[in-house]
Design an enzyme around this catalytic site. Structure first.
Site, PDB file in Angstrom:
ATOM      1  CE1 TYR A  11      63.626  54.176  79.459  1.00 46.92           C
ATOM      2  CE2 TYR A  11      64.130  53.640  77.174  1.00 46.92           C
ATOM      3  CZ  TYR A  11      63.926  54.583  78.171  1.00 46.92           C
ATOM      4  OH  TYR A  11      64.042  55.913  77.873  1.00 46.92           O
ATOM      5  CB  ILE A  51      57.042  35.770  73.234  1.00 47.46           C
ATOM      6  CG1 ILE A  51      58.437  35.773  72.591  1.00 47.46           C
ATOM      7  CG2 ILE A  51      56.834  37.028  74.077  1.00 47.46           C
ATOM      8  CD1 ILE A  51      58.654  36.870  71.556  1.00 47.46           C
ATOM      9  CE1 TYR A 140      65.519  46.129  67.448  1.00 44.91           C
ATOM     10  CE2 TYR A 140      66.165  48.016  66.104  1.00 44.91           C
ATOM     11  CZ  TYR A 140      65.389  47.471  67.101  1.00 44.91           C
ATOM     12  OH  TYR A 140      64.457  48.250  67.745  1.00 44.91           O
TER      13      TYR A 140
END
Ligand code: UD1
Length: 330
Positions: A11, A51, A140
């Site tokens: 996004y 990654i 998170y």
């Protein structure tokens, strides 16, 4: 000189990638496509991979002459991070560390990192400044704080400088209506408002109207995703100009309640938002919004778009893409 954008098919990443290209930067995107979409990258070079794959990252840096990294790739669902912390520590921390180690070895000197205002938890004072106490209330948020610290330690020990941008509430879509958020993967307010408005959900659940705020609903700082994208360009220019490692809020400085979002949506779209008052969501603070003066002072960046622009762009995007980018691929 090429900018490696991790998570550039997501996004915020896709909208920033497009802006970087428009501003004349060479860009290569690295994205696993687990949550991102090929269609969001258009004709920018895309490497599909992880990654944490150091060999791949090293090869991409060499082949594309990567000089800077803008690092978006991460999981971002707060609730999921509490149920599955391993997934979050593995990807957001261990994966990010592999990435940083590989790019530093490949000679990259500048990193712009997507951090979050969730690091402040429920702050004592608003607007919140960068030196407010760190109060991570979720795995998170902790993964983002840990990454800020990893970046700071690499600055102290190696030839790497970074800007960690602490985002407030990213919302809205690209103004041309071609890039936006996939509401299937989002727990956030604006996509849920649009889902109810467009008839893809029976009603929005307003999580609590008994907070100590003027209308009782939660207050946040909603920042247009295109303004947010511009902060990355400003951070990159700052680093290329020799700027020191730093942490910086990216918000508007304006607090907006859930009821404000509903009334603005109704005014901008001319449609009623069906909603019900529901219990508070666990872990939601009553209110926070940014003191964004550091971004203005140090990066020369301020938000320019209004809440009306956020709502109008989100409405245009979700109306045309109720299934996210899947619709444009069909
Ligand atoms: C959330 C995360 C934050 C993360 C950010 C971006 C939590 C506690 N925080 O922020 O860590 O960085 O998303 O991914 O999850 N609301 C409703 N109904 C809804 C959805 C939201 O009333 O269906 C309310 C919330 O209670 C809150 C406001 O809308 O007051 C904004 O919520 P949301 O968009 O989920 O963002 P945050 O919770 O601020």
């Amino acid at each position: 000189m090429t900018v490696l954008v991790t998570g550039g098919a997501g996004y915020i990443g896709s909208i920033t990638t497009r802006l970087l290209v428009e501003r004349g930067f060479g860009v290569v995107v690295l994205d696993s496509l687990e949550l991102g979409h090929r269609a969001a990258v258009n004709d920018v070079p895309l490497v599909v991979g992880n990654i944490a794959d150091s060999d791949l990252v090293t090869r991409v840096c060499r082949e594309h002459k990567v000089s800077d990294v803008v690092h978006f790739a991460a999981y971002k669902a707060v609730g999921e991070s509490m149920q599955n912390p391993t997934k979050y520590f593995d990807n957001n921390v261990a994966g990010t560390h592999s990435l940083i180690a590989a790019v530093v070895s490949a000679g990259v000197e500048n990193v712009v990192f997507s951090s979050t205002a969730a690091i402040y938890g429920d702050p004592d004072i608003v607007p919140v400044t960068e030196d407010a106490e760190v109060r991570c209330e979720s795995v998170y948020a902790a993964t983002k704080r840990m990454t800020e610290q990893i970046l700071e330690w690499y600055s102290a020990t190696r030839n790497l400088r970074s800007v960690s941008l602490r985002y407030f509430n990213a919302a809205g879509a690209a103004s041309d209506g071609t890039l936006g958020e996939d509401w299937r993967y989002s727990q956030n307010l604006v996509p849920h408002v649009m889902k109810a408005l467009l008839g893809f959900a029976p009603a929005l659940k307003v999580f609590g109207n008994d907070y100590s705020t003027p209308d009782g609903t939660g207050i946040r700082d909603y920042i247009h995703v295109e303004d947010l994208a511009e902060s990355h360009v400003a951070a990159l220019q700052y680093l290329r100009g020799g700027g020191d490692t730093m942490i910086c809020n990216v918000g508007t400085g304006v607090g907006t309640s859930v009821m404000d979002i509903i009334s603005t949506t109704e005014r901008v779209t001319g449609r009623a938002v069906p909603y019900d008052i529901a219990p508070r969501r666990a872990g939601d603070p009553a209110r926070y919004f940014a003191n964004a003066s550091k971004a203005e002072r140090v990066l020369g960046w301020t938000s320019r778009r209004l809440l009306d622009d956020i709502i109008a762009s989100a409405f245009a995007w979700h109306s045309a893409h109720p299934h996210g980018h899947a619709a444009s691929q069909a």
